[in-house]
Write an enzyme that holds these catalytic residues in place. Structure first.
Site, mmCIF file in Angstrom:
data_model
loop_
_atom_site.group_PDB
_atom_site.id
_atom_site.type_symbol
_atom_site.label_atom_id
_atom_site.label_comp_id
_atom_site.label_asym_id
_atom_site.label_seq_id
_atom_site.Cartn_x
_atom_site.Cartn_y
_atom_site.Cartn_z
ATOM 1 N N ASN A 196 10.733 13.272 -3.984
ATOM 2 C CA ASN A 196 11.516 12.049 -4.486
ATOM 3 C C ASN A 196 10.903 10.771 -4.185
ATOM 4 O O ASN A 196 9.734 10.676 -3.717
ATOM 5 C CB ASN A 196 12.788 12.064 -3.826
ATOM 6 C CG ASN A 196 12.517 11.920 -2.326
ATOM 7 O OD1 ASN A 196 12.097 11.349 -1.661
ATOM 8 N ND2 ASN A 196 13.801 12.783 -1.689
ATOM 9 N N LYS A 198 11.474 8.244 -2.615
ATOM 10 C CA LYS A 198 11.275 7.822 -1.159
ATOM 11 C C LYS A 198 9.984 8.438 -0.629
ATOM 12 O O LYS A 198 9.402 7.788 0.215
ATOM 13 C CB LYS A 198 12.530 7.984 -0.079
ATOM 14 C CG LYS A 198 12.577 7.717 1.078
ATOM 15 C CD LYS A 198 13.843 8.126 1.842
ATOM 16 C CE LYS A 198 13.705 7.679 3.526
ATOM 17 N NZ LYS A 198 12.629 8.534 4.025
ATOM 18 N N GLU A 199 9.977 9.788 -0.861
ATOM 19 C CA GLU A 199 8.899 10.541 -0.181
ATOM 20 C C GLU A 199 7.437 10.158 -0.479
ATOM 21 O O GLU A 199 6.378 9.733 -0.092
ATOM 22 C CB GLU A 199 9.167 12.090 -0.303
ATOM 23 C CG GLU A 199 10.273 12.309 0.426
ATOM 24 C CD GLU A 199 10.730 13.937 0.166
ATOM 25 O OE1 GLU A 199 11.593 14.528 0.621
ATOM 26 O OE2 GLU A 199 10.313 14.216 -1.435
ATOM 27 N N ASP A 270 15.567 21.050 -4.604
ATOM 28 C CA ASP A 270 15.187 22.465 -4.565
ATOM 29 C C ASP A 270 15.078 22.999 -6.090
ATOM 30 O O ASP A 270 14.177 23.811 -6.331
ATOM 31 C CB ASP A 270 16.065 23.188 -3.888
ATOM 32 C CG ASP A 270 16.017 22.706 -2.343
ATOM 33 O OD1 ASP A 270 15.050 22.309 -1.665
ATOM 34 O OD2 ASP A 270 16.917 23.110 -1.496
#
Length: 465
Positions: A196, A198-199, A270
């Site tokens: 995502n 943020k990651e 997922d």
């Protein structure tokens, strides 16, 4: 492991998502906090890598789930749910101190009010890491894709993640990694890397101390990030704003989110990971694959928890279904079945399918997988991957549904479907048609359709010689 060339390994952290239902109608006089009154309803679902695995299995791929659970009731529950979906748990080890559980408390049927996590992180023992690597080495020819689902619970340590990526690369097996930590070195070299916003912001910051990574700046910064990660493609999910991806040619692509009511975002990441793996198994191009994965995520957020996404809704333009749902679509109607590779679609095929449809209410086409075509036609075939062949057949009004099969003949599929009518072209003798004895045994009809057109795939291919 089964002898099958459409196997997908899902390696990563397994967890149980538990939902406790109740109501909040008053505030505690003791601490001015809401009082949650349980109503007795409890629901358990698979999370993380186990959710990814069951989504892939639901799309028709033979799937191995590889990870660890605790030797406890929750670990047993996860195994039972996985087995109910016909997943192989041979490499789900009972070596975690306890099974990771996320317990969500749901008020008034749909409002999550708080969550309790039960977990104790422990690295997967080296002996089990070696068993997993041996599994990959000994079955390299059967593995279509390896999905690494990292939730930083101990299965995918930095060293083990790199070993898996290196071994897969050496064996020519594509890898899909769902990232968690901001370690470039951990995920470097994977075929496709997904996470995502943020990651990826944390990955970018770790790379160049860049804290300005955002949706608007991602397009400019993705080429350098992809190069640093040595990946063929990157997929960034951006919630309600869809997704951004970059392919092997450094083309950045924006994928809009589906306009749906968001009920629960649990497990949406997922779903994207799973459908990227599914798309690789289907031979779908990168851009289309990300688009389908983004669509699948949009479908998942419209229901509570980690609901199974129906592949036929994701790939609805292709009319692809699984054998398991035939009874639902049949609804008492007369089913006609035929099969083939349909590698180079021509007028003879179209005439056959049009006439076949007239023999019943629903025409189901058994379509050979790419591996199956290769076995039948040789290493240079198919010319068109399964996804493209299915797309062409789906454009025909005569074709209602398509089912992929991996074997050289559709005998097992015919046993499962039990069609009222079995059809092949006029170059077959009826008693030589695969499935003749089965369909005849229950009173079904087996017939051939004479050719109207003097053409075939072989003739078309020979024109250029």
């Amino acid at each position: 492991m089964k002898s099958n060339e459409n196997i997908i390994l899902v390696i990563g952290d397994v967890m149980l998502d538990r939902y406790i239902f109740g109501n909040i109608n008053r505030v505690s006089p003791e601490a001015s906090c809401p009082i949650f009154e349980k109503n007795g309803k409890v629901s358990s679902q698979l999370g993380a890598a186990s959710n990814v695995a069951v989504q892939i299995r639901n799309a028709g791929f033979y799937t191995y789930i590889v990870g660890q659970v605790g030797h406890d009731a929750e670990g047993y529950e996860i195994r039972e749910i996985l087995r109910s979906h016909k997943l192989d748990c041979s490499f789900l080890f009972n070596c975690a101190p306890k099974t990771t559980v996320k317990e969500r408390y749901i008020s008034n049927a749909n409002q999550q009010v708080f969550r309790i996590d039960y977990e104790e992180k422990k690295d997967l023992p080296i002996k089990h890491q070696k068993e997993i690597l041996n599994l990959i080495y000994s079955n390299a020819d059967s593995i279509t894709c390896i999905v690494l689902s990292d939730y930083d619970k101990g299965v995918l340590t930095t060293d083990f993640c790199q070993q898996l990526i290196q071994v897969s690369t050496d064996l020519g097996i594509p890898t899909v990694v769902d990232v968690k930590k901001s370690e470039i070195a951990k995920y470097s070299g994977a075929t496709f890397i997904k996470g995502n916003l943020k990651e990826f912001s944390e990955l970018a910051n770790n790379l160049k101390n860049d804290r300005s990574f955002s949706i608007s700046s991602a397009k400019d910064k993705l080429p350098e990030l992809k190069n640093s990660l040595r990946a063929q493609g990157i997929i960034i999910t951006c919630g309600s704003q869809g997704a951004i991806s970059i392919d092997a040619q450094n083309r950045t692509i924006t994928h809009k989110a589906n306009q749906r009511i968001i009920f629960d975002v649990t497990g949406a990441g997922d779903i994207v990971t799973a459908y990227i793996g599914i798309g690789i198994g289907k031979g779908i191009s990168f851009e289309e694959n990300v688009g389908f994965a983004n669509k699948a995520a949009g479908l998942s957020v419209s229901s509570l928890g980690n609901s199974l996404v129906n592949p036929s809704e994701v790939y609805q333009d292709e009319k692809i279904i699984l054998p398991e749902v035939v009874d639902m679509v049949r609804q008492g109607r007369r089913v006609v079945f035929t099969n083939g590779c349909f590698d180079v679609l021509h007028v003879g095929h179209i005439d056959l399918l049009n006439q076949a449809k007239e023999l019943g209410d629903i025409l189901i086409v058994g379509l050979n997988s790419d591996a199956s075509v290769k076995k039948l036609k040789g290493e240079t075939r198919p010319f068109n991957c399964f996804h493209y062949r299915a797309k062409m057949l789906s454009a025909l009004n005569s074709v209602n549904y398509i089912i992929e099969f991996n074997e050289e003949t559709p005998i097992e599929l015919i046993k499962r479907l039990r069609p009222e009518v079995l059809v092949k072209g006029g170059d077959y003798n009826i008693d030589e048609i695969v499935g003749y004895d089965i369909v005849s045994s229950y009173g079904g009809t087996v017939t051939t359709i004479p050719f109207k057109f003097n053409t075939s795939t072989s003739k078309i291919l020979s024109y250029g010689e």
